[in-house]
Design a protein around this motif. Structure first.
Motif, PDB file in Angstrom:
ATOM      1  N   ARG A 132      -0.470  -2.849   1.492  1.00 13.58           N
ATOM      2  CA  ARG A 132      -0.978  -4.178   0.794  1.00 13.58           C
ATOM      3  C   ARG A 132      -0.759  -5.553   1.437  1.00 13.58           C
ATOM      4  N   LEU A 133      -1.794  -6.354   1.210  1.00 11.37           N
ATOM      5  CA  LEU A 133      -1.515  -7.731   1.551  1.00 11.37           C
ATOM      6  C   LEU A 133      -1.959  -8.765   0.376  1.00 11.37           C
ATOM      7  N   CYS A 134      -1.532  -9.648   0.491  1.00 14.46           N
ATOM      8  CA  CYS A 134      -2.118 -10.825  -0.391  1.00 14.46           C
ATOM      9  C   CYS A 134      -3.341 -11.435   0.062  1.00 14.46           C
ATOM     10  N   PRO A 135      -3.945 -11.959  -0.508  1.00 16.57           N
ATOM     11  CA  PRO A 135      -5.337 -12.532  -0.275  1.00 16.57           C
ATOM     12  C   PRO A 135      -5.098 -13.444   0.885  1.00 16.57           C
ATOM     13  N   ARG A 136      -4.000 -13.990   1.136  1.00 14.72           N
ATOM     14  CA  ARG A 136      -3.887 -15.042   2.326  1.00 14.72           C
ATOM     15  C   ARG A 136      -3.900 -13.956   3.626  1.00 14.72           C
ATOM     16  N   GLY A 137      -3.057 -12.961   3.439  1.00 22.29           N
ATOM     17  CA  GLY A 137      -3.015 -12.062   4.575  1.00 22.29           C
ATOM     18  C   GLY A 137      -4.178 -11.462   4.952  1.00 22.29           C
ATOM     19  N   THR A 138      -5.016 -11.075   4.082  1.00 17.72           N
ATOM     20  CA  THR A 138      -6.226 -10.543   4.653  1.00 17.72           C
ATOM     21  C   THR A 138      -6.992 -11.686   4.972  1.00 17.72           C
TER      22      THR A 138
ATOM     23  N   ASN B  67       2.958 -17.335  -5.640  1.00 15.45           N
ATOM     24  CA  ASN B  67       3.437 -17.834  -4.149  1.00 15.45           C
ATOM     25  C   ASN B  67       3.543 -16.350  -3.462  1.00 15.45           C
ATOM     26  N   MET B  68       3.162 -15.443  -3.926  1.00 17.65           N
ATOM     27  CA  MET B  68       2.693 -14.141  -3.300  1.00 17.65           C
ATOM     28  C   MET B  68       3.622 -13.565  -2.354  1.00 17.65           C
ATOM     29  N   HIS B  69       4.983 -13.368  -2.693  1.00 17.65           N
ATOM     30  CA  HIS B  69       5.846 -12.729  -1.707  1.00 17.65           C
ATOM     31  C   HIS B  69       5.575 -11.306  -2.143  1.00 17.65           C
ATOM     32  N   ASN B  70       4.662 -10.616  -1.204  1.00 15.75           N
ATOM     33  CA  ASN B  70       4.173  -9.613  -1.241  1.00 15.75           C
ATOM     34  C   ASN B  70       4.979  -8.328  -1.937  1.00 15.75           C
ATOM     35  N   THR B  71       6.022  -8.010  -1.168  1.00 19.33           N
ATOM     36  CA  THR B  71       7.090  -6.727  -1.463  1.00 19.33           C
ATOM     37  C   THR B  71       7.456  -7.006  -2.812  1.00 19.33           C
TER      38      THR B  71
ATOM     39  N   PHE C 183       2.045  -8.376  12.555  1.00 22.30           N
ATOM     40  CA  PHE C 183       2.486  -8.849  11.424  1.00 22.30           C
ATOM     41  C   PHE C 183       2.079 -10.406  11.185  1.00 22.30           C
ATOM     42  N   CYS C 184       1.893 -10.549   9.793  1.00 25.39           N
ATOM     43  CA  CYS C 184       1.172 -11.788   9.218  1.00 25.39           C
ATOM     44  C   CYS C 184       1.953 -13.000   9.563  1.00 25.39           C
ATOM     45  N   GLU C 185       1.405 -14.046   9.926  1.00 21.29           N
ATOM     46  CA  GLU C 185       1.906 -15.349   9.948  1.00 21.29           C
ATOM     47  C   GLU C 185       1.407 -16.187   8.749  1.00 21.29           C
ATOM     48  N   HIS C 186       0.936 -15.782   7.762  1.00 21.22           N
ATOM     49  CA  HIS C 186       0.476 -16.818   6.699  1.00 21.22           C
ATOM     50  C   HIS C 186       1.540 -17.190   5.700  1.00 21.22           C
ATOM     51  N   CYS C 187       2.687 -16.493   5.864  1.00 20.46           N
ATOM     52  CA  CYS C 187       3.998 -16.957   5.276  1.00 20.46           C
ATOM     53  C   CYS C 187       5.185 -16.329   5.633  1.00 20.46           C
ATOM     54  N   PHE C 188       6.296 -16.849   5.344  1.00 21.72           N
ATOM     55  CA  PHE C 188       7.407 -16.338   5.897  1.00 21.72           C
ATOM     56  C   PHE C 188       7.768 -14.853   5.596  1.00 21.72           C
ATOM     57  N   TRP C 189       6.961 -14.436   4.635  1.00 20.42           N
ATOM     58  CA  TRP C 189       7.106 -13.127   4.357  1.00 20.42           C
ATOM     59  C   TRP C 189       7.108 -12.103   5.571  1.00 20.42           C
ATOM     60  N   ARG C 190       6.029 -12.326   6.256  1.00 20.48           N
ATOM     61  CA  ARG C 190       5.722 -11.597   7.480  1.00 20.48           C
ATOM     62  C   ARG C 190       5.485 -10.060   7.238  1.00 20.48           C
ATOM     63  N   CYS C 191       4.570  -9.763   6.366  1.00 21.70           N
ATOM     64  CA  CYS C 191       4.145  -8.553   6.249  1.00 21.70           C
ATOM     65  C   CYS C 191       3.458  -7.865   7.219  1.00 21.70           C
ATOM     66  N   GLY C 192       3.530  -6.579   7.395  1.00 22.61           N
ATOM     67  CA  GLY C 192       2.786  -5.811   8.531  1.00 22.61           C
ATOM     68  C   GLY C 192       1.368  -5.823   8.189  1.00 22.61           C
TER      69      GLY C 192
HETATM   70  S1  SF4 Z   1       2.840 -12.437   1.583  1.00 24.19           S
HETATM   71 FE1  SF4 Z   1       0.718 -12.667   2.124  1.00 24.19          FE
HETATM   72  S2  SF4 Z   1       0.824 -14.428   3.360  1.00 24.19           S
HETATM   73 FE2  SF4 Z   1       2.841 -13.827   3.169  1.00 24.19          FE
HETATM   74  S3  SF4 Z   1       3.108 -12.718   5.133  1.00 24.19           S
HETATM   75 FE3  SF4 Z   1       2.558 -11.254   3.088  1.00 24.19          FE
HETATM   76  S4  SF4 Z   1       0.295 -11.103   3.230  1.00 24.19           S
HETATM   77 FE4  SF4 Z   1       0.712 -12.751   4.642  1.00 24.19          FE
END
Ligand code: SF4
Length: 739
Positions: free
Chosen positions: A89-95, A222-226, A55-64
């Protein structure tokens, strides 16, 4: 600009880290170099491609995430289809995570500050030496002053092992800045009103809603993905949204109506909406009668806030206020006011969030399709309890409503900073917090605190500004190279447990936090982390009915979907003191605060100055991604701009694209210039900039000197005396044109 970066003279000066101690240099002598440069086949394994779920560490949302590895190198990160928060799907930061792991500016070795001939510098240390040095310093400070002289500031998901280590050592002072300026007030407000937090993701049934009001929430930026995915789906299904914001945000661009509200007047607007719902008998009378307490107190409070009165305060016409309140009632219970995320702007964030909670109660939308819902957690049976030494205090915050559930944090981060300034704290252990640019009391105050402690240890992956003040720098590997604690404590539509696992081996001389904490615990002679991390995770996952081997395959373990909605005739219960939704909060009243939210006026800008509003970009999560060279390839990611209304631009003779310095009401001038964006999308009494730019550490090659630092311009902060959160929007700037 001088090199003090706003720091008063004190005993810990800022020193540069030699390039020799960073990844780019370390890589020169190894085969890793070609990997860093992005064109190598270094670390080649068996040549096959593999995908690792984490899971992602680029924000607190922690997407898979699904990390794709070829020839031992991660070449692509995509959204995991297994994880409910990413849905593929991810936001740009996640990718952009590859930009973090293969950043040539990464910290490559443990570093110890030393002074020779009166000059401070860093020298490379072995891990054994660094751990021994850190343990000795912590031990001596604890012996001399007690465990209360040590605190940990943390941000990000990897702090948990350090926390366990400190607890076993008897230290119980923990704080994270995001409580203070982001979601703390909202969590507390919903807890005191409904008996449970609103959660992350927030418990709003967006996809099934017909009408949602947003107050300044910047989804899409702010890209809270979900949530972004849900809003898109909701709109596809007919959701109408209304956005109150002094700025025409990306979300406002999707709205049926944008209301450019005067900054600092949200509570007046919320009271006026309540006034219309009550005086026009539009609220859910049966729901309120059966499930709430304190309605009469609320009615008496909002009686005075007519739409006409609110119009004078908020600059929003009375007829718009009436229309929105009526629409809200028309669509209820499939209507909601979204709680937002960063909810602390002034000193009344908790009451502002309480007003949001109350508006939802008046709509009778609790556990209704399209309304407010209570997500469930995946329940992992507890293991054997730890036997920590007795703490002097369980909670250190002096604010009465800081928290009353088992605290993840025991005090506000501003309290840590103040205690350091006051000399109460002697040692500060910083995990993933770039203190000068993150603590929302402003850079100058943060630096004063850093300069005042006897010992400063920093765990980070990059040479962020805070590392330049540290006595010891412990380089952690990135989230793509380590295990962390399971992400299993969050309620959601589909309850889940997620695994962070290493995709590749740690690079250079960096180590996972779990190992660093373990080495420190061993050196301190405490027994916090009894097993190696894989055994620990496996035991925990077995208690959850699975195993590490099993969960490693998809990175996630899913539970039964939450039963979201109320049954006909269901009697609702709430874990509040009254057992009902507390429109008038007994907790607030008992602690000496207003039981129902009250509007108070915030100061206006001095003549010629403008209130600074802040937000985010979809490709920047502050320190985590500021130096990401791949995200930096997106032109709009490289620097921030200052949004200025055309009339303000004319008054100050500013032109679009011009570089200016900003000066705040206390005379602080931004270290670097910022580009002017002249736009009708912002009110005349405010300017807007994205937080997280203007880095002053030259070793951050991609971030150095790009745009202006918002944190540098904070000279005024306001503390909410109920929850201890910090507001910083009573800061104002004017412009200094480049000579
Ligand atoms: S919203 Fe973006 S930065 Fe935040 S955890 Fe998901 S992919 Fe990563």
């Amino acid at each position: 600009m001088n090199m003090s970066h706003g720091q008063d003279l004190n005993r810990r000066d800022f020193i540069k880290i030699s390039s020799l101690f960073l990844a780019g240099s370390a890589a020169m002598s190894t085969q890793i170099g070609r990997t860093l440069s992005g064109n190598g086949d270094a670390l080649a394994d068996d040549g096959r491609e593999r995908v690792v779920h984490s899971f992602c560490e680029h924000c607190f949302w922690r997407c898979g995430i699904a990390a794709h590895v070829r020839d031992g190198k991660i070449y692509k990160i995509t959204g995991s289809e297994h994880h409910p928060l990413s849905n593929g799907r991810l936001c740009p930061r996640g990718t952009g995570g590859i930009g973090q792991i293969y950043d040539p500016d990464r910290l490559a070795h443990p570093l110890i500050r030393e002074k020779k001939g009166g000059k401070a510098s860093y020298r490379k240390a072995s891990w054994d030496e660094a751990i021994t040095y850190t343990a000795e310093k912590l031990y001596k400070i604890k012996e001399a002053y007690g465990p209360q002289a040590i605190a940990m500031l943390h941000h990000g998901f990897g702090y948990t092992f350090f926390k366990e280590m400190f607890k076993a050592f008897g230290v119980n002072k923990f704080a994270k800045p995001s409580y203070d300026f982001c979601c703390g007030p909202s969590h507390q407000a919903f807890l005191f009103t409904y008996g449970h937090e609103i959660g992350t993701p927030e418990g709003i049934d967006i996809i099934n809603s017909k009408y949602i009001l947003f107050f300044g929430t910047h989804y899409g930026e702010n890209m809270h993905n979900t949530a972004v995915q849900e809003i898109a789906e909701g709109i596809r299904r007919g959701l109408k949204i209304v956005v109150f914001d002094p700025r025409f945000s990306t979300l406002a661009g999707k709205a049926e109506k944008w209301l450019p509200i005067k900054p600092g007047t949200d509570i007046a607007m919320m009271q006026a909406l309540m006034n219309v719902l009550i005086t026009e008998n539009l609220y859910d009378k049966q729901f309120v009668a059966e499930n709430t307490v304190g309605f009469d107190e609320l009615r008496a409070e909002v009686e005075r806030m007519t739409p006409e009165k609110a119009a004078e305060i908020t600059d929003i016409p009375a007829e718009d206020i009436r229309e929105i309140a009526r629409n809200f009632a028309r669509y209820a219970p499939a209507a909601a006011v979204h709680p937002g995320r960063r909810t602390q702007w002034y000193a009344d964030g908790a009451q502002r969030s309480r007003a949001i909670a109350i508006l939802n109660a008046l709509a009778g939308n609790y556990k209704m399709p399209g309304g407010m819902v209570k997500y469930e957690k995946y329940k992992i049976p507890k293991g054997a309890p730890h036997h920590y030494p007795e703490y002097e205090k369980e909670v250190w915050s002096k604010y009465p409503l800081f928290t009353d559930i088992k605290p993840e944090n025991t005090m506000g981060s501003h309290e840590v900073i103040q205690q350091a300034i006051d000399g109460e704290l002697k040692a500060l252990f910083v995990y993933g917090v770039n203190v000068p640019e993150t603590i929302t009391m402003g850079r100058k105050t943060a630096l004063k605190a850093l300069g005042n402690v006897d010992f400063l240890a920093v765990v980070d992956t990059l040479p962020m500004e805070v590392t330049g003040y540290a006595d010891i720098v412990l380089p952690e590997c990135t989230y793509l190279e380590r295990y962390d604690e399971l992400d299993g404590g969050r309620p959601y539509r589909t309850p889940f447990v997620a695994l962070r696992q290493p995709v590749v081996e740690p690079m250079f001389d960096s180590k996972p936090g779990n190992q660093i904490a373990r080495m420190l615990a061993d050196k301190l002679g405490v027994h916090a982390l009894e097993d190696d991390v894989e055994t620990y995770l496996d035991k925990k996952l077995k208690r959850a009915g699975s195993s590490l081997e099993e969960v490693r395959k998809t990175g996630v373990l899913l539970g039964k979907p939450t039963d979201l909605y109320r049954k006909t005739g269901e009697k609702l219960t709430f874990e509040t003191p009254s057992g009902k939704i507390e429109i008038a909060s007994s907790k607030f009243r008992d602690a000496g605060f207003d039981a129902v939210p009250r509007y108070t006026k915030h100061p206006d800008a001095p003549e010629g100055f403008y209130r600074v509003l802040t937000g985010r970009k979809p490709m920047l999560t502050f320190g985590r991604t500021a130096n990401n060279r791949f995200l930096n390839e997106l032109p709009t990611a490289r620097e921030n701009e200052i949004w200025v209304n055309p009339q303000v631009a004319a008054k100050h003779q500013l032109s679009h694209g011009e570089q200016v310095h900003l000066k705040n009401q206390a005379g602080v001038v931004s270290e670097f210039p910022i580009k002017v964006k002249v736009t009708e999308r912002i009110r005349q009494d405010a300017v807007y900039m994205v937080h997280g730019y203007g880095h002053y550490f030259k070793k951050l090659k991609w971030a150095y000197g790009k745009g202006a630092s918002h944190n540098q311009l904070i000279s005024n902060y306001d503390i909410d005396t109920s929850t201890g959160a910090v507001g910083f929007e009573n800061n104002f700037v004017t412009f200094i044109k480049e000579a």
